[in-house]
Design a protein around this motif. Sequence first.
Motif, PDB file in Angstrom:
ATOM      1  N   HIS A 199       0.840  -1.199   0.000  1.00 44.75           N
ATOM      2  CA  HIS A 199       0.000   0.000   0.000  1.00 44.75           C
ATOM      3  C   HIS A 199       0.872   1.245   0.000  1.00 44.75           C
ATOM      4  O   HIS A 199       0.366   2.364  -0.025  1.00 44.75           O
ATOM      5  CB  HIS A 199      -0.915   0.023   1.236  1.00 44.75           C
ATOM      6  N   ASP A 200       2.211   1.038   0.017  1.00 47.67           N
ATOM      7  CA  ASP A 200       3.184   2.131   0.122  1.00 47.67           C
ATOM      8  C   ASP A 200       3.624   2.562  -1.277  1.00 47.67           C
ATOM      9  O   ASP A 200       4.317   1.827  -1.983  1.00 47.67           O
ATOM     10  CB  ASP A 200       4.388   1.643   0.938  1.00 47.67           C
ATOM     11  N   GLN A 201       3.243   3.761  -1.677  1.00 45.50           N
ATOM     12  CA  GLN A 201       3.588   4.219  -3.018  1.00 45.50           C
ATOM     13  C   GLN A 201       5.089   4.397  -3.210  1.00 45.50           C
ATOM     14  O   GLN A 201       5.594   4.230  -4.320  1.00 45.50           O
ATOM     15  CB  GLN A 201       2.881   5.533  -3.341  1.00 45.50           C
ATOM     16  N   ALA A 202       5.835   4.687  -2.123  1.00 48.57           N
ATOM     17  CA  ALA A 202       7.282   4.825  -2.253  1.00 48.57           C
ATOM     18  C   ALA A 202       7.912   3.500  -2.669  1.00 48.57           C
ATOM     19  O   ALA A 202       8.833   3.473  -3.496  1.00 48.57           O
ATOM     20  CB  ALA A 202       7.890   5.314  -0.932  1.00 48.57           C
ATOM     21  N   GLU A 203       7.423   2.392  -2.118  1.00 47.45           N
ATOM     22  CA  GLU A 203       7.911   1.080  -2.527  1.00 47.45           C
ATOM     23  C   GLU A 203       7.583   0.826  -3.989  1.00 47.45           C
ATOM     24  O   GLU A 203       8.424   0.370  -4.771  1.00 47.45           O
ATOM     25  CB  GLU A 203       7.297  -0.020  -1.652  1.00 47.45           C
ATOM     26  N   ALA A 204       6.359   1.123  -4.367  1.00 47.28           N
ATOM     27  CA  ALA A 204       5.938   0.869  -5.749  1.00 47.28           C
ATOM     28  C   ALA A 204       6.759   1.691  -6.738  1.00 47.28           C
ATOM     29  O   ALA A 204       7.265   1.170  -7.741  1.00 47.28           O
ATOM     30  CB  ALA A 204       4.453   1.183  -5.904  1.00 47.28           C
ATOM     31  N   MET A 205       6.902   2.975  -6.476  1.00 47.01           N
ATOM     32  CA  MET A 205       7.554   3.861  -7.438  1.00 47.01           C
ATOM     33  C   MET A 205       9.050   3.597  -7.530  1.00 47.01           C
ATOM     34  O   MET A 205       9.658   3.772  -8.586  1.00 47.01           O
ATOM     35  CB  MET A 205       7.299   5.317  -7.054  1.00 47.01           C
ATOM     36  N   SER A 206       9.670   3.164  -6.429  1.00 49.79           N
ATOM     37  CA  SER A 206      11.122   2.979  -6.430  1.00 49.79           C
ATOM     38  C   SER A 206      11.560   1.600  -6.910  1.00 49.79           C
ATOM     39  O   SER A 206      12.705   1.421  -7.325  1.00 49.79           O
ATOM     40  CB  SER A 206      11.682   3.216  -5.016  1.00 49.79           C
ATOM     41  N   MET A 207      10.649   0.605  -6.889  1.00 51.42           N
ATOM     42  CA  MET A 207      11.049  -0.763  -7.184  1.00 51.42           C
ATOM     43  C   MET A 207      10.511  -1.294  -8.511  1.00 51.42           C
ATOM     44  O   MET A 207      11.142  -2.132  -9.147  1.00 51.42           O
ATOM     45  CB  MET A 207      10.570  -1.697  -6.057  1.00 51.42           C
TER      46      MET A 207
END
Length: 365
Positions: A199-207
């Motif tokens: 649910h963490d957009q930082a994880e999604a956008m960075s990975m």
Amino acid sequence: MPERPATQGQLRLDGVAKSFGAAQALRDVTLAAAPGTFLVLLGPSGCGKSTLLRVLAGLEAPTAGQVFINGRDATGLPPASRGIAMVFQSYALFPHLSVAENIIFGLRARGVGRAERDARLSRTAQMMGLAGLLDRRPAQLSGGQQQRVALARAVVAEAPICLMDEPLSNLDAKLRAEMRREIRALQQRLGITMVYVTHDQAEAMSMADQVVLMRDGCVEQDATPAELYARPATTFAASFIGTPPMSLLRLVPGAHGAEVAGAPGLAVARIDAAGATLGIRPEEVAPTDGAGLPVRVLAAEFLGAETVLACAVGDGAEVMQARIPGHHALPAGTHLRLRLPPALHLFDAHTGRRLPEPVRENAFA
């Protein structure tokens, strides 16, 4: 790791739906991932992303639709026959077993011979930095080390597809950032297809190579991180991605064009944009001494490298945010004018869908 056929690592879902009684968890989900893709299922709690992962894993049977894994129809296959590995949110380590025994547990259960088990364990332990920890129990490990053991148990299976269900949610912020880099590097090194729920957009956008943003059991947008950020398909996508997210403002007709509600007399777009929703990224606006959108500061949050302003537009009918580099001590009530970017985003006010092209003309460019 041995060479794999070209189809190994392929994923495809066609019209997948899942109901639990009267509750519809998934609705007509269709998506595909090429071999070697890092695909992130992103969305708020309750949007269906974990249910979709469980359908992929074979832990839940779809109510409708088909699941294709490694080039074959896997809809009715049990988990053990799908050629996948999985890392759970809780790590699911056996506390009474050593690190080595935890890693090879699945291999032993599948009847892999001892020589092969030992060879895979050695390769995986070296790769994951666990070679010196094989005799320890999980309770003797840090959170990051336990995460590596859970990853190693998936890697040692040498499956072409790995599913991960919010694996970093139990770690602190600093360790999460480190593990994001490690997981991404591991996926690229192994060349496996990874499906990662968060649910963490930082994880999604960075990975991610591919982000599938979900809402209410449906795919809201399926795109690369760059496209998801630059061209959100809906107001939901626009408001979910970004820190802070895109500001969404109502446009009303004015004397010289479409105006932001509450800021009369200042056209920001062509008159045919009136009635639509205007989207503006907070980092794309800046204070100006010239013509600009009149705002009143409601709050200023200093974050070190930048200051985030929450602002009431015009008479306060709309609220927007501005992300300005540096430290700006602006008390509540300060009046400013903000210069808007030349390219703005337009959305249909009723459906929330992106309109064909962003507005390219405004009075404040």
